[in-house]
Design a protein around this motif. Structure first.
Motif, PDB file in Angstrom:
ATOM      1  N   LEU A   1      86.083  59.943 -15.497  1.00 51.44           N
ATOM      2  CA  LEU A   1      86.090  61.286 -14.937  1.00 51.44           C
ATOM      3  C   LEU A   1      86.009  62.311 -16.058  1.00 51.44           C
ATOM      4  CD1 LEU A   1      88.941  60.962 -12.294  1.00 51.44           C
ATOM      5  CD2 LEU A   1      86.507  61.202 -11.855  1.00 51.44           C
ATOM      6  N   ASP A   2      85.239  63.341 -15.833  1.00 52.49           N
ATOM      7  CA  ASP A   2      85.184  64.472 -16.749  1.00 52.49           C
ATOM      8  C   ASP A   2      85.922  65.632 -16.108  1.00 52.49           C
ATOM      9  OD1 ASP A   2      83.611  63.185 -18.721  1.00 52.49           O
ATOM     10  OD2 ASP A   2      81.801  63.568 -17.527  1.00 52.49           O
ATOM     11  N   LEU A   3      87.167  65.800 -16.510  1.00 52.23           N
ATOM     12  CA  LEU A   3      87.977  66.881 -15.972  1.00 52.23           C
ATOM     13  C   LEU A   3      87.768  68.146 -16.785  1.00 52.23           C
ATOM     14  CD1 LEU A   3      89.428  64.413 -14.678  1.00 52.23           C
ATOM     15  CD2 LEU A   3      91.537  65.690 -14.932  1.00 52.23           C
TER      16      LEU A   3
ATOM     17  N   LEU B   1      87.988  59.683  -3.262  1.00 49.51           N
ATOM     18  CA  LEU B   1      89.109  59.655  -4.197  1.00 49.51           C
ATOM     19  C   LEU B   1      88.750  58.736  -5.349  1.00 49.51           C
ATOM     20  CD1 LEU B   1      92.189  59.928  -5.028  1.00 49.51           C
ATOM     21  CD2 LEU B   1      92.555  57.926  -3.583  1.00 49.51           C
ATOM     22  N   VAL B   2      88.989  59.214  -6.564  1.00 49.11           N
ATOM     23  CA  VAL B   2      88.815  58.410  -7.764  1.00 49.11           C
ATOM     24  C   VAL B   2      90.070  58.574  -8.604  1.00 49.11           C
ATOM     25  CG1 VAL B   2      87.481  58.067  -9.874  1.00 49.11           C
ATOM     26  CG2 VAL B   2      86.316  58.769  -7.773  1.00 49.11           C
ATOM     27  N   VAL B   3      90.636  57.461  -9.060  1.00 51.31           N
ATOM     28  CA  VAL B   3      91.788  57.507  -9.956  1.00 51.31           C
ATOM     29  C   VAL B   3      91.458  56.678 -11.183  1.00 51.31           C
ATOM     30  CG1 VAL B   3      94.244  57.044 -10.269  1.00 51.31           C
ATOM     31  CG2 VAL B   3      93.398  57.733  -8.012  1.00 51.31           C
ATOM     32  N   GLU B   4      91.691  57.269 -12.326  1.00 52.47           N
ATOM     33  CA  GLU B   4      91.480  56.614 -13.610  1.00 52.47           C
ATOM     34  C   GLU B   4      92.865  56.446 -14.253  1.00 52.47           C
ATOM     35  OE1 GLU B   4      88.494  57.542 -17.336  1.00 52.47           O
ATOM     36  OE2 GLU B   4      89.443  59.231 -16.324  1.00 52.47           O
ATOM     37  N   TYR B   5      93.424  55.233 -14.148  1.00 50.41           N
ATOM     38  CA  TYR B   5      94.766  54.955 -14.649  1.00 50.41           C
ATOM     39  C   TYR B   5      94.736  54.818 -16.167  1.00 50.41           C
ATOM     40  CZ  TYR B   5      95.571  53.965  -9.741  1.00 50.41           C
ATOM     41  OH  TYR B   5      95.649  54.060  -8.380  1.00 50.41           O
ATOM     42  N   LYS B   6      95.725  55.457 -16.843  1.00 50.98           N
ATOM     43  CA  LYS B   6      95.749  55.464 -18.303  1.00 50.98           C
ATOM     44  C   LYS B   6      97.019  54.876 -18.902  1.00 50.98           C
ATOM     45  CE  LYS B   6      91.803  57.453 -19.120  1.00 50.98           C
ATOM     46  NZ  LYS B   6      90.784  56.768 -19.902  1.00 50.98           N
TER      47      LYS B   6
ATOM     48  N   TYR C   1      92.789  66.314 -10.920  1.00 49.52           N
ATOM     49  CA  TYR C   1      94.216  66.136 -11.166  1.00 49.52           C
ATOM     50  C   TYR C   1      94.414  65.464 -12.520  1.00 49.52           C
ATOM     51  CZ  TYR C   1      94.044  66.187  -6.019  1.00 49.52           C
ATOM     52  OH  TYR C   1      93.794  66.484  -4.702  1.00 49.52           O
ATOM     53  N   ARG C   2      95.438  65.909 -13.233  1.00 50.85           N
ATOM     54  CA  ARG C   2      95.854  65.264 -14.474  1.00 50.85           C
ATOM     55  C   ARG C   2      97.362  65.044 -14.354  1.00 50.85           C
ATOM     56  NH1 ARG C   2      94.189  68.993 -17.990  1.00 50.85           N
ATOM     57  NH2 ARG C   2      92.171  68.017 -18.252  1.00 50.85           N
ATOM     58  N   MET C   3      97.808  63.799 -14.492  1.00 54.11           N
ATOM     59  CA  MET C   3      99.229  63.456 -14.416  1.00 54.11           C
ATOM     60  C   MET C   3      99.700  63.094 -15.826  1.00 54.11           C
ATOM     61  SD  MET C   3     101.117  60.537 -12.077  1.00 54.11           S
ATOM     62  CE  MET C   3     100.557  61.230 -10.524  1.00 54.11           C
ATOM     63  N   ILE C   4     100.723  63.810 -16.308  1.00 57.35           N
ATOM     64  CA  ILE C   4     101.170  63.684 -17.690  1.00 57.35           C
ATOM     65  C   ILE C   4     102.688  63.511 -17.744  1.00 57.35           C
ATOM     66  CG2 ILE C   4     101.265  64.875 -19.931  1.00 57.35           C
ATOM     67  CD1 ILE C   4      98.897  66.581 -18.903  1.00 57.35           C
ATOM     68  N   HIS C   5     103.158  62.639 -18.632  1.00 57.75           N
ATOM     69  CA  HIS C   5     104.593  62.517 -18.906  1.00 57.75           C
ATOM     70  C   HIS C   5     105.094  63.812 -19.531  1.00 57.75           C
ATOM     71  CE1 HIS C   5     105.501  58.257 -18.177  1.00 57.75           C
ATOM     72  NE2 HIS C   5     104.268  58.007 -18.589  1.00 57.75           N
TER      73      HIS C   5
ATOM     74  N   CYS D   1      97.373  59.440 -15.629  1.00 60.02           N
ATOM     75  CA  CYS D   1      96.093  59.235 -14.953  1.00 60.02           C
ATOM     76  C   CYS D   1      95.330  60.536 -14.834  1.00 60.02           C
ATOM     77  CB  CYS D   1      96.291  58.614 -13.565  1.00 60.02           C
ATOM     78  SG  CYS D   1      96.995  59.738 -12.340  1.00 60.02           S
ATOM     79  N   ASN D   2      94.038  60.401 -14.633  1.00 57.76           N
ATOM     80  CA  ASN D   2      93.154  61.470 -14.192  1.00 57.76           C
ATOM     81  C   ASN D   2      92.687  61.086 -12.800  1.00 57.76           C
ATOM     82  OD1 ASN D   2      93.071  63.064 -16.579  1.00 57.76           O
ATOM     83  ND2 ASN D   2      91.624  61.624 -17.486  1.00 57.76           N
ATOM     84  N   ALA D   3      92.432  62.080 -11.965  1.00 58.61           N
ATOM     85  CA  ALA D   3      91.968  61.775 -10.611  1.00 58.61           C
ATOM     86  C   ALA D   3      91.101  62.912 -10.091  1.00 58.61           C
ATOM     87  CB  ALA D   3      93.152  61.542  -9.680  1.00 58.61           C
ATOM     88  N   LYS D   4      90.366  62.596  -9.037  1.00 59.51           N
ATOM     89  CA  LYS D   4      89.513  63.570  -8.362  1.00 59.51           C
ATOM     90  C   LYS D   4      89.502  63.255  -6.881  1.00 59.51           C
ATOM     91  CE  LYS D   4      85.147  63.042  -7.551  1.00 59.51           C
ATOM     92  NZ  LYS D   4      84.887  63.431  -6.171  1.00 59.51           N
ATOM     93  N   THR D   5      89.611  64.290  -6.060  1.00 63.93           N
ATOM     94  CA  THR D   5      89.372  64.137  -4.626  1.00 63.93           C
ATOM     95  C   THR D   5      88.264  65.108  -4.237  1.00 63.93           C
ATOM     96  OG1 THR D   5      91.156  65.712  -4.114  1.00 63.93           O
ATOM     97  CG2 THR D   5      91.683  63.370  -3.937  1.00 63.93           C
TER      98      THR D   5
END
Length: 142
Positions: free
Chosen positions: A6-8, A68-73, A100-104, A115-119
């Motif tokens: 994904l290119d966020l 929906l696309v999720v790129e688990y990191k 979406y960007r999920m960060i600690h 993860c990065n994600a897109k809906t």
């Protein structure tokens, strides 16, 4: 094996903080893939609520997710604090992509990407069951 990439956008316009709950974890003790999707949904619902709307009513129009696309990191665990950032792009007359960007946000892994994600979403008039144009107020959030 080909991997999704994904290119966020560099900057995402909105964010919220969440904690990983015990029921967000799986048999391996880390954040479960299906719970990632639920946490993204929770974040999106918070965005709509903060703006004074809901996913079913933005000036009379609701949303339907088209993909929906999720790129688990990286892993996340019970008790971890995370931030979910949300932005939008690829607008058309009827819909757009939410990113979406999920960060600690705590401990020694502060700043590590989960993860990065897109809906993809389109707007719908639920009273007529027809796809509708994006409400202008929605565009103004981003």
């Amino acid at each position: 094996m080909a991997r999704v990439q994904l290119d966020l956008p560099e900057k995402l316009a909105w964010s919220t903080s969440l904690n990983i709950r015990i029921y967000d974890t799986n048999f391996a003790g880390h954040l479960a893939h299906d719970r990632v999707v639920s946490l993204l949904h929770e974040s999106r619902a918070r965005l709509f609520r903060e703006k004074g709307f809901s996913e079913l009513d933005v000036n009379g129009h609701g949303i339907i997710l088209t993909d929906l696309v999720v790129e688990y990191k990286a892993e996340a665990f019970f008790g971890d604090q995370i931030r979910v950032e949300i932005g939008a792009g690829d607008f058309s007359a009827k819909g757009c992509d939410l990113y979406y960007r999920m960060i600690h946000t705590d401990g020694p892994i502060n700043g590590k990407l989960v993860c990065n994600a897109k809906t993809g979403l389109v707007f719908m008039d639920y009273s007529t069951r027809t796809v509708s144009n994006i409400p202008e107020v929605f565009k103004s959030w981003f």
